[in-house]
Scaffold this motif. Structure first.
Motif, PDB file in Angstrom:
ATOM      1  N   PHE A  32       6.169 -10.025  -3.849  1.00 19.43           N
ATOM      2  CA  PHE A  32       6.784 -10.134  -2.435  1.00 19.43           C
ATOM      3  C   PHE A  32       7.397  -9.024  -1.900  1.00 19.43           C
ATOM      4  O   PHE A  32       7.351  -8.659  -0.797  1.00 19.43           O
ATOM      5  N   SER A  33       7.872  -8.160  -2.858  1.00 17.18           N
ATOM      6  CA  SER A  33       8.588  -7.003  -2.404  1.00 17.18           C
ATOM      7  C   SER A  33       7.851  -5.678  -1.612  1.00 17.18           C
ATOM      8  O   SER A  33       8.383  -5.000  -0.909  1.00 17.18           O
ATOM      9  N   ILE A  34       6.585  -5.812  -1.894  1.00 10.27           N
ATOM     10  CA  ILE A  34       5.688  -4.811  -1.317  1.00 10.27           C
ATOM     11  C   ILE A  34       5.116  -5.285   0.005  1.00 10.27           C
ATOM     12  O   ILE A  34       4.380  -4.568   0.323  1.00 10.27           O
ATOM     13  N   TYR A  35       5.157  -6.542   0.383  1.00 12.61           N
ATOM     14  CA  TYR A  35       4.520  -7.166   1.304  1.00 12.61           C
ATOM     15  C   TYR A  35       5.519  -6.852   2.592  1.00 12.61           C
ATOM     16  O   TYR A  35       6.804  -7.063   2.821  1.00 12.61           O
ATOM     17  N   ASP A  56       8.221  -3.012   3.481  1.00 10.84           N
ATOM     18  CA  ASP A  56       8.608  -3.192   1.946  1.00 10.84           C
ATOM     19  C   ASP A  56       9.669  -2.177   1.779  1.00 10.84           C
ATOM     20  O   ASP A  56      10.516  -2.076   0.888  1.00 10.84           O
ATOM     21  N   ARG A  57      10.139  -1.099   2.607  1.00 11.38           N
ATOM     22  CA  ARG A  57      11.118  -0.204   2.755  1.00 11.38           C
ATOM     23  C   ARG A  57      12.215  -0.323   3.427  1.00 11.38           C
ATOM     24  O   ARG A  57      13.179   0.241   3.830  1.00 11.38           O
ATOM     25  N   SER A  58      12.330  -1.707   3.756  1.00 13.71           N
ATOM     26  CA  SER A  58      13.404  -2.289   4.913  1.00 13.71           C
ATOM     27  C   SER A  58      13.456  -1.740   6.129  1.00 13.71           C
ATOM     28  O   SER A  58      14.659  -1.787   6.903  1.00 13.71           O
ATOM     29  N   SER A  59      12.551  -0.981   6.778  1.00 16.55           N
ATOM     30  CA  SER A  59      12.338  -0.361   7.956  1.00 16.55           C
ATOM     31  C   SER A  59      12.324  -2.027   8.807  1.00 16.55           C
ATOM     32  O   SER A  59      11.426  -2.719   8.400  1.00 16.55           O
ATOM     33  N   SER A  60      12.737  -1.979  10.070  1.00 17.22           N
ATOM     34  CA  SER A  60      12.739  -3.000  10.820  1.00 17.22           C
ATOM     35  C   SER A  60      12.269  -2.908  12.285  1.00 17.22           C
ATOM     36  O   SER A  60      12.489  -1.707  12.956  1.00 17.22           O
ATOM     37  N   TYR A  61      11.795  -3.779  12.752  1.00 15.12           N
ATOM     38  CA  TYR A  61      11.283  -3.723  14.269  1.00 15.12           C
ATOM     39  C   TYR A  61      11.719  -4.980  15.132  1.00 15.12           C
ATOM     40  O   TYR A  61      11.719  -6.037  14.314  1.00 15.12           O
ATOM     41  N   TYR A  62      11.959  -4.938  16.333  1.00  4.99           N
ATOM     42  CA  TYR A  62      12.366  -6.061  17.108  1.00  4.99           C
ATOM     43  C   TYR A  62      11.668  -5.857  18.294  1.00  4.99           C
ATOM     44  O   TYR A  62      11.620  -4.809  18.885  1.00  4.99           O
ATOM     45  N   ALA A  63      11.246  -7.026  18.732  1.00  8.82           N
ATOM     46  CA  ALA A  63      10.570  -7.155  20.213  1.00  8.82           C
ATOM     47  C   ALA A  63      11.609  -6.795  21.190  1.00  8.82           C
ATOM     48  O   ALA A  63      12.827  -7.098  20.969  1.00  8.82           O
ATOM     49  N   ASP A  64      11.511  -6.272  22.264  1.00 12.98           N
ATOM     50  CA  ASP A  64      12.503  -6.026  23.190  1.00 12.98           C
ATOM     51  C   ASP A  64      13.356  -7.124  23.845  1.00 12.98           C
ATOM     52  O   ASP A  64      14.582  -6.916  24.086  1.00 12.98           O
ATOM     53  N   SER A  65      12.781  -8.454  23.765  1.00  7.94           N
ATOM     54  CA  SER A  65      13.282  -9.518  24.019  1.00  7.94           C
ATOM     55  C   SER A  65      14.577 -10.078  23.123  1.00  7.94           C
ATOM     56  O   SER A  65      15.405 -10.868  23.563  1.00  7.94           O
ATOM     57  N   VAL A  66      14.521  -9.345  22.118  1.00 11.58           N
ATOM     58  CA  VAL A  66      15.589  -9.968  21.067  1.00 11.58           C
ATOM     59  C   VAL A  66      16.343  -8.619  20.265  1.00 11.58           C
ATOM     60  O   VAL A  66      17.164  -8.861  19.660  1.00 11.58           O
ATOM     61  N   LYS A  67      15.820  -7.497  20.715  1.00  9.11           N
ATOM     62  CA  LYS A  67      16.571  -6.234  20.198  1.00  9.11           C
ATOM     63  C   LYS A  67      18.101  -6.274  20.463  1.00  9.11           C
ATOM     64  O   LYS A  67      18.494  -6.488  21.650  1.00  9.11           O
ATOM     65  N   GLY A  68      19.006  -6.234  19.666  1.00 11.62           N
ATOM     66  CA  GLY A  68      20.230  -6.116  19.657  1.00 11.62           C
ATOM     67  C   GLY A  68      20.937  -7.505  19.395  1.00 11.62           C
ATOM     68  O   GLY A  68      22.331  -7.428  19.457  1.00 11.62           O
ATOM     69  N   ARG A  69      20.064  -8.512  19.433  1.00 12.50           N
ATOM     70  CA  ARG A  69      20.483  -9.747  19.255  1.00 12.50           C
ATOM     71  C   ARG A  69      20.275 -10.440  17.742  1.00 12.50           C
ATOM     72  O   ARG A  69      20.978 -11.130  17.529  1.00 12.50           O
ATOM     73  N   THR A  71      18.965  -9.882  13.767  1.00 12.60           N
ATOM     74  CA  THR A  71      18.722  -8.997  12.602  1.00 12.60           C
ATOM     75  C   THR A  71      17.786  -9.461  11.601  1.00 12.60           C
ATOM     76  O   THR A  71      17.968 -10.846  11.174  1.00 12.60           O
ATOM     77  N   ILE A  72      16.733  -8.828  11.153  1.00 11.73           N
ATOM     78  CA  ILE A  72      16.073  -9.429  10.195  1.00 11.73           C
ATOM     79  C   ILE A  72      16.367  -8.700   8.854  1.00 11.73           C
ATOM     80  O   ILE A  72      16.942  -7.606   9.077  1.00 11.73           O
ATOM     81  N   SER A  73      16.258  -9.408   7.754  1.00 12.83           N
ATOM     82  CA  SER A  73      16.382  -8.735   6.407  1.00 12.83           C
ATOM     83  C   SER A  73      15.988  -9.743   5.465  1.00 12.83           C
ATOM     84  O   SER A  73      15.295 -10.595   5.458  1.00 12.83           O
ATOM     85  N   ARG A  74      15.801  -9.142   4.038  1.00 11.61           N
ATOM     86  CA  ARG A  74      15.258  -9.797   3.088  1.00 11.61           C
ATOM     87  C   ARG A  74      15.967  -9.627   1.819  1.00 11.61           C
ATOM     88  O   ARG A  74      16.539  -8.694   1.632  1.00 11.61           O
ATOM     89  N   ASP A  75      15.763 -10.526   0.726  1.00  8.13           N
ATOM     90  CA  ASP A  75      16.283 -10.439  -0.576  1.00  8.13           C
ATOM     91  C   ASP A  75      15.064 -10.736  -1.382  1.00  8.13           C
ATOM     92  O   ASP A  75      14.617 -11.639  -1.594  1.00  8.13           O
ATOM     93  N   LYS A  78      15.319 -12.887  -4.607  1.00 10.01           N
ATOM     94  CA  LYS A  78      15.419 -14.390  -4.288  1.00 10.01           C
ATOM     95  C   LYS A  78      13.964 -14.718  -3.458  1.00 10.01           C
ATOM     96  O   LYS A  78      13.745 -15.815  -3.359  1.00 10.01           O
ATOM     97  N   LYS A  79      13.289 -13.689  -3.226  1.00 14.21           N
ATOM     98  CA  LYS A  79      12.174 -14.082  -2.292  1.00 14.21           C
ATOM     99  C   LYS A  79      12.353 -14.769  -1.043  1.00 14.21           C
ATOM    100  O   LYS A  79      11.575 -15.964  -0.678  1.00 14.21           O
ATOM    101  N   MET A  80      13.331 -14.429  -0.328  1.00 17.02           N
ATOM    102  CA  MET A  80      13.425 -15.042   0.625  1.00 17.02           C
ATOM    103  C   MET A  80      13.749 -13.838   1.841  1.00 17.02           C
ATOM    104  O   MET A  80      13.899 -12.500   1.835  1.00 17.02           O
ATOM    105  N   MET A  81      13.536 -14.383   2.895  1.00 18.03           N
ATOM    106  CA  MET A  81      13.762 -13.784   4.108  1.00 18.03           C
ATOM    107  C   MET A  81      14.541 -14.400   5.265  1.00 18.03           C
ATOM    108  O   MET A  81      14.801 -15.345   5.226  1.00 18.03           O
ATOM    109  N   PHE A  82      15.366 -13.479   6.115  1.00 18.05           N
ATOM    110  CA  PHE A  82      16.406 -14.039   6.980  1.00 18.05           C
ATOM    111  C   PHE A  82      16.103 -13.576   8.303  1.00 18.05           C
ATOM    112  O   PHE A  82      15.531 -12.511   8.483  1.00 18.05           O
ATOM    113  N   LEU A  83      16.814 -14.363   9.294  1.00 19.72           N
ATOM    114  CA  LEU A  83      16.725 -13.981  10.754  1.00 19.72           C
ATOM    115  C   LEU A  83      18.097 -14.241  11.212  1.00 19.72           C
ATOM    116  O   LEU A  83      18.359 -15.419  11.625  1.00 19.72           O
TER     117      LEU A  83
END
Length: 118
Positions: A32-35, A56-69, A71-75, A78-83
Motif C-alpha cells: 500500500f505504501s508505494i501506491y 508514496d512520498r506524501s506529496s499532495s495535490y488538490y483540485a482548485d475547488s477544494v484547495k485550502g479547505r 487535506t489528504i493524508s495517509r497512514d 494502518k493501510k488507511m487514507m483520510f480526507l
C-alpha cells in the motif's frame, strides 16, 4: 481481493467539517505504501473527478475547488487514507470514493455520501 471501504460521510451544514476515512484490505501495508492514492467524488449528473491525491512520498495535490479547505493524508501502517474537509460548501455534495491514482476499476467501492445543506 483488494477492497477499499470509505466512511465518515454524512449531512453537514455549510461551513462545517467532515473527516472521511478509507480502509484498505487485501494487500500489505508495504505494498500500500508505494501506491499513489486519491480521493474522488461524483455529484449527481456529473463525472467522477479527482479532488485530492497523495503520492508514496506524501506529496499532495488538490483540485482548485477544494484547495485550502481539504487535506489528504495517509497512514501506511494502518493501510488507511483520510480526507479532512473543512469549510464545506453545498457544491461539495457528492459521493466520495478512494482509489489508487490512476484509479483501478476493480477497486471502486460504495463510496460515502457527503451532503452539505442547511
Amino acid at each position: 481481493q483488494v477492497q477499499l471501504v470509505e466512511s465518515g460521510g454524512g449531512l453537514v451544514q455549510p461551513g462545517g467539517s467532515l473527516r472521511l476515512s478509507c480502509a484498505v484490505s487485501g494487500l500489505s501495508g508495504s505494498i500500500f505504501s508505494i501506491y499513489d492514492m486519491g480521493w474522488y467524488r461524483q455529484a449527481p449528473g456529473k463525472q467522477r473527478e479527482l479532488v485530492a491525491r497523495i503520492t508514496d512520498r506524501s506529496s499532495s495535490y488538490y483540485a482548485d475547488s477544494v484547495k485550502g479547505r481539504f487535506t489528504i493524508s495517509r497512514d501506511n501502517a494502518k493501510k488507511m487514507m483520510f480526507l479532512q474537509m473543512n469549510s464545506l460548501k453545498p457544491e461539495d455534495t457528492a459521493v466520495y470514493y478512494c482509489n489508487r491514482n490512476p484509479a483501478v476499476y476493480d477497486y471502486w467501492g460504495q463510496g460515502t455520501q457527503v451532503t452539505v445543506s442547511s
